[in-house]
Design a protein around this motif. Structure first.
Motif, PDB file in Angstrom:
ATOM      1  N   LEU A 198       0.815  -1.215   0.000  1.00 46.24           N
ATOM      2  CA  LEU A 198       0.000   0.000   0.000  1.00 46.24           C
ATOM      3  C   LEU A 198       0.850   1.268   0.000  1.00 46.24           C
ATOM      4  CD1 LEU A 198      -2.818  -1.006   2.512  1.00 46.24           C
ATOM      5  CD2 LEU A 198      -2.968  -0.829   0.030  1.00 46.24           C
ATOM      6  N   LEU A 199       1.933   1.267   0.763  1.00 49.99           N
ATOM      7  CA  LEU A 199       2.733   2.487   0.910  1.00 49.99           C
ATOM      8  C   LEU A 199       3.796   2.652  -0.172  1.00 49.99           C
ATOM      9  CD1 LEU A 199       3.222   2.431   4.779  1.00 49.99           C
ATOM     10  CD2 LEU A 199       1.573   3.766   3.456  1.00 49.99           C
ATOM     11  N   LEU A 200       4.395   1.560  -0.612  1.00 54.92           N
ATOM     12  CA  LEU A 200       5.531   1.661  -1.529  1.00 54.92           C
ATOM     13  C   LEU A 200       5.340   0.954  -2.860  1.00 54.92           C
ATOM     14  CD1 LEU A 200       8.347   1.044   1.094  1.00 54.92           C
ATOM     15  CD2 LEU A 200       7.619   3.226   0.165  1.00 54.92           C
ATOM     16  N   GLY A 201       4.171   0.364  -3.085  1.00 53.19           N
ATOM     17  CA  GLY A 201       3.944  -0.412  -4.306  1.00 53.19           C
ATOM     18  C   GLY A 201       4.139   0.405  -5.568  1.00 53.19           C
ATOM     19  N   LYS A 202       3.526   1.578  -5.644  1.00 53.42           N
ATOM     20  CA  LYS A 202       3.663   2.419  -6.836  1.00 53.42           C
ATOM     21  C   LYS A 202       5.093   2.926  -6.987  1.00 53.42           C
ATOM     22  CE  LYS A 202      -1.120   3.826  -7.071  1.00 53.42           C
ATOM     23  NZ  LYS A 202      -2.077   4.921  -7.051  1.00 53.42           N
ATOM     24  N   PHE A 203       5.734   3.207  -5.875  1.00 51.49           N
ATOM     25  CA  PHE A 203       7.137   3.653  -5.925  1.00 51.49           C
ATOM     26  C   PHE A 203       8.028   2.563  -6.515  1.00 51.49           C
ATOM     27  CE2 PHE A 203      11.281   3.816  -3.725  1.00 51.49           C
ATOM     28  CZ  PHE A 203      11.753   5.005  -4.260  1.00 51.49           C
ATOM     29  N   PHE A 204       7.823   1.318  -6.068  1.00 50.38           N
ATOM     30  CA  PHE A 204       8.606   0.208  -6.608  1.00 50.38           C
ATOM     31  C   PHE A 204       8.346   0.022  -8.091  1.00 50.38           C
ATOM     32  CE2 PHE A 204       8.738  -1.919  -2.196  1.00 50.38           C
ATOM     33  CZ  PHE A 204       9.949  -1.314  -1.912  1.00 50.38           C
ATOM     34  N   GLN A 205       7.079   0.177  -8.500  1.00 52.11           N
ATOM     35  CA  GLN A 205       6.766   0.042  -9.917  1.00 52.11           C
ATOM     36  C   GLN A 205       7.459   1.120 -10.740  1.00 52.11           C
ATOM     37  OE1 GLN A 205       5.004  -2.414 -11.574  1.00 52.11           O
ATOM     38  NE2 GLN A 205       5.226  -3.413  -9.587  1.00 52.11           N
ATOM     39  N   LYS A 206       7.531   2.344 -10.203  1.00 50.85           N
ATOM     40  CA  LYS A 206       8.214   3.426 -10.912  1.00 50.85           C
ATOM     41  C   LYS A 206       9.708   3.152 -11.043  1.00 50.85           C
ATOM     42  CE  LYS A 206       4.991   7.101  -9.816  1.00 50.85           C
ATOM     43  NZ  LYS A 206       4.751   8.338  -9.063  1.00 50.85           N
ATOM     44  N   ILE A 207      10.252   2.411 -10.115  1.00 53.87           N
ATOM     45  CA  ILE A 207      11.683   2.080 -10.169  1.00 53.87           C
ATOM     46  C   ILE A 207      11.929   0.898 -11.111  1.00 53.87           C
ATOM     47  CG2 ILE A 207      13.620   1.140  -8.849  1.00 53.87           C
ATOM     48  CD1 ILE A 207      12.607   2.735  -6.466  1.00 53.87           C
ATOM     49  N   PHE A 208      11.173  -0.178 -10.929  1.00 51.54           N
ATOM     50  CA  PHE A 208      11.495  -1.426 -11.621  1.00 51.54           C
ATOM     51  C   PHE A 208      10.981  -1.505 -13.052  1.00 51.54           C
ATOM     52  CE2 PHE A 208      11.663  -2.918  -7.113  1.00 51.54           C
ATOM     53  CZ  PHE A 208      13.027  -3.097  -7.097  1.00 51.54           C
ATOM     54  N   ARG A 209       9.847  -0.878 -13.350  1.00 48.35           N
ATOM     55  CA  ARG A 209       9.333  -0.963 -14.719  1.00 48.35           C
ATOM     56  C   ARG A 209      10.287  -0.347 -15.732  1.00 48.35           C
ATOM     57  NH1 ARG A 209       2.957  -0.548 -15.429  1.00 48.35           N
ATOM     58  NH2 ARG A 209       3.580  -1.208 -17.496  1.00 48.35           N
ATOM     59  N   PRO A 210      10.846   0.844 -15.483  1.00 47.41           N
ATOM     60  CA  PRO A 210      11.817   1.375 -16.456  1.00 47.41           C
ATOM     61  C   PRO A 210      13.056   0.495 -16.603  1.00 47.41           C
ATOM     62  CG  PRO A 210      11.054   3.132 -15.022  1.00 47.41           C
ATOM     63  CD  PRO A 210      10.520   1.855 -14.460  1.00 47.41           C
ATOM     64  N   ILE A 211      13.454  -0.147 -15.528  1.00 51.82           N
ATOM     65  CA  ILE A 211      14.615  -1.042 -15.605  1.00 51.82           C
ATOM     66  C   ILE A 211      14.306  -2.207 -16.543  1.00 51.82           C
ATOM     67  CG2 ILE A 211      16.031  -2.686 -14.302  1.00 51.82           C
ATOM     68  CD1 ILE A 211      15.788  -0.730 -11.910  1.00 51.82           C
ATOM     69  N   PHE A 212      13.144  -2.831 -16.371  1.00 49.76           N
ATOM     70  CA  PHE A 212      12.778  -3.945 -17.247  1.00 49.76           C
ATOM     71  C   PHE A 212      12.483  -3.476 -18.664  1.00 49.76           C
ATOM     72  CE2 PHE A 212      11.763  -6.160 -13.180  1.00 49.76           C
ATOM     73  CZ  PHE A 212      12.693  -7.171 -13.338  1.00 49.76           C
ATOM     74  N   ARG A 213      11.942  -2.259 -18.804  1.00 51.21           N
ATOM     75  CA  ARG A 213      11.700  -1.713 -20.142  1.00 51.21           C
ATOM     76  C   ARG A 213      13.025  -1.532 -20.871  1.00 51.21           C
ATOM     77  NH1 ARG A 213       8.945   2.900 -18.928  1.00 51.21           N
ATOM     78  NH2 ARG A 213       7.128   1.609 -18.582  1.00 51.21           N
ATOM     79  N   ALA A 214      14.005  -0.962 -20.184  1.00 56.01           N
ATOM     80  CA  ALA A 214      15.326  -0.776 -20.789  1.00 56.01           C
ATOM     81  C   ALA A 214      15.958  -2.123 -21.121  1.00 56.01           C
ATOM     82  CB  ALA A 214      16.226   0.020 -19.851  1.00 56.01           C
ATOM     83  N   ALA A 215      15.823  -3.079 -20.227  1.00 55.49           N
ATOM     84  CA  ALA A 215      16.375  -4.419 -20.487  1.00 55.49           C
ATOM     85  C   ALA A 215      15.698  -5.047 -21.701  1.00 55.49           C
ATOM     86  CB  ALA A 215      16.195  -5.311 -19.259  1.00 55.49           C
ATOM     87  N   ARG A 216      14.382  -4.879 -21.823  1.00 53.83           N
ATOM     88  CA  ARG A 216      13.668  -5.429 -22.974  1.00 53.83           C
ATOM     89  C   ARG A 216      14.140  -4.777 -24.267  1.00 53.83           C
ATOM     90  NH1 ARG A 216       7.686  -3.829 -24.217  1.00 53.83           N
ATOM     91  NH2 ARG A 216       8.829  -1.958 -23.817  1.00 53.83           N
ATOM     92  N   ILE A 217      14.339  -3.452 -24.244  1.00 55.03           N
ATOM     93  CA  ILE A 217      14.810  -2.747 -25.434  1.00 55.03           C
ATOM     94  C   ILE A 217      16.205  -3.211 -25.822  1.00 55.03           C
ATOM     95  CG2 ILE A 217      15.538  -0.470 -26.283  1.00 55.03           C
ATOM     96  CD1 ILE A 217      13.155   0.674 -24.634  1.00 55.03           C
ATOM     97  N   ILE A 218      17.082  -3.347 -24.837  1.00 54.19           N
ATOM     98  CA  ILE A 218      18.453  -3.792 -25.109  1.00 54.19           C
ATOM     99  C   ILE A 218      18.453  -5.209 -25.672  1.00 54.19           C
ATOM    100  CG2 ILE A 218      20.638  -4.426 -23.992  1.00 54.19           C
ATOM    101  CD1 ILE A 218      20.159  -2.005 -22.116  1.00 54.19           C
ATOM    102  N   VAL A 219      17.680  -6.096 -25.060  1.00 50.50           N
ATOM    103  CA  VAL A 219      17.644  -7.485 -25.522  1.00 50.50           C
ATOM    104  C   VAL A 219      17.060  -7.574 -26.927  1.00 50.50           C
ATOM    105  CG1 VAL A 219      16.537  -9.726 -25.114  1.00 50.50           C
ATOM    106  CG2 VAL A 219      17.644  -8.523 -23.237  1.00 50.50           C
ATOM    107  N   SER A 220      15.993  -6.813 -27.194  1.00 44.70           N
ATOM    108  CA  SER A 220      15.412  -6.865 -28.543  1.00 44.70           C
ATOM    109  C   SER A 220      16.385  -6.293 -29.572  1.00 44.70           C
ATOM    110  CB  SER A 220      14.075  -6.134 -28.589  1.00 44.70           C
ATOM    111  OG  SER A 220      14.250  -4.759 -28.327  1.00 44.70           O
TER     112      SER A 220
END
Length: 161
Positions: free
Chosen positions: A93-115
């Motif tokens: 409840l307190l940090l879920g959105k914060f974690f998503q803001k951190i980790f989603r760009p990391i995985f997005r960048a990883a997906r772009i690099i891998v593709s």
């Protein structure tokens, strides 16, 4: 000396273990948030989601078992389970959105690099196959030329004799 006889662990009281249970639940929630971000950025099939969930629950079960082994001599107590659950819910409840803001760009960048790397490797593989086919054709031509040369040499030998 077993893990439960470690002097520091032996002196901790139940309130501290309750806090550790809350932190354990928060860690489980953090792992799940990472898994959620991974799923959001990289497409999954239902079977892979199923296996990811199974692995997550195995991780949580093993983690809680280790925690219970250290804190309560392997006994699972209700207050400890509730504290881990509360820690997980509060973190979500307190940090879920914060974690998503951190980790989603990391995985997005990883997906772009891998593709990008996969695209380049496919192009390189295509060039290698094309070059291999050209070499193979040239070798076959050389083999035909050698056979023709041998025939010509035999004709010359027969004509000379």
């Amino acid at each position: 000396m077993s893990l439960t006889e470690f002097p520091v662990v032996k002196n901790l009281d139940q309130t501290v273990w309750l806090a550790f249970a809350v932190v354990t639940g928060a860690v489980f929630c953090l792992v799940y948030e990472i898994l959620k971000a991974f799923r959001a950025e990289i497409p999954h099939k239902n079977i892979s989601v199923f296996f990811e969930d199974v692995l997550f629950f195995v991780f949580c079960g093993f983690g809680y078992f280790c925690f219970a082994l250290l804190s309560d001599n392997g006994m699972i107590k209700l207050y400890s389970l509730l504290a881990a659950f509360i820690g997980s819910v509060l973190t979500r409840l307190l940090l879920g959105k914060f974690f998503q803001k951190i980790f989603r760009p990391i995985f997005r960048a990883a997906r772009i690099i891998v593709s990008f790397l996969l695209e380049k490797s496919k192009a390189l593989t295509k060039k290698i196959r094309k070059t291999r086919e050209e070499i193979k054709r040239n070798l076959q031509k050389n083999d035909k030329n050698k056979k023709n040369r041998k025939k010509d040499l035999e004709k010359c030998k027969t004509n000379v004799v």
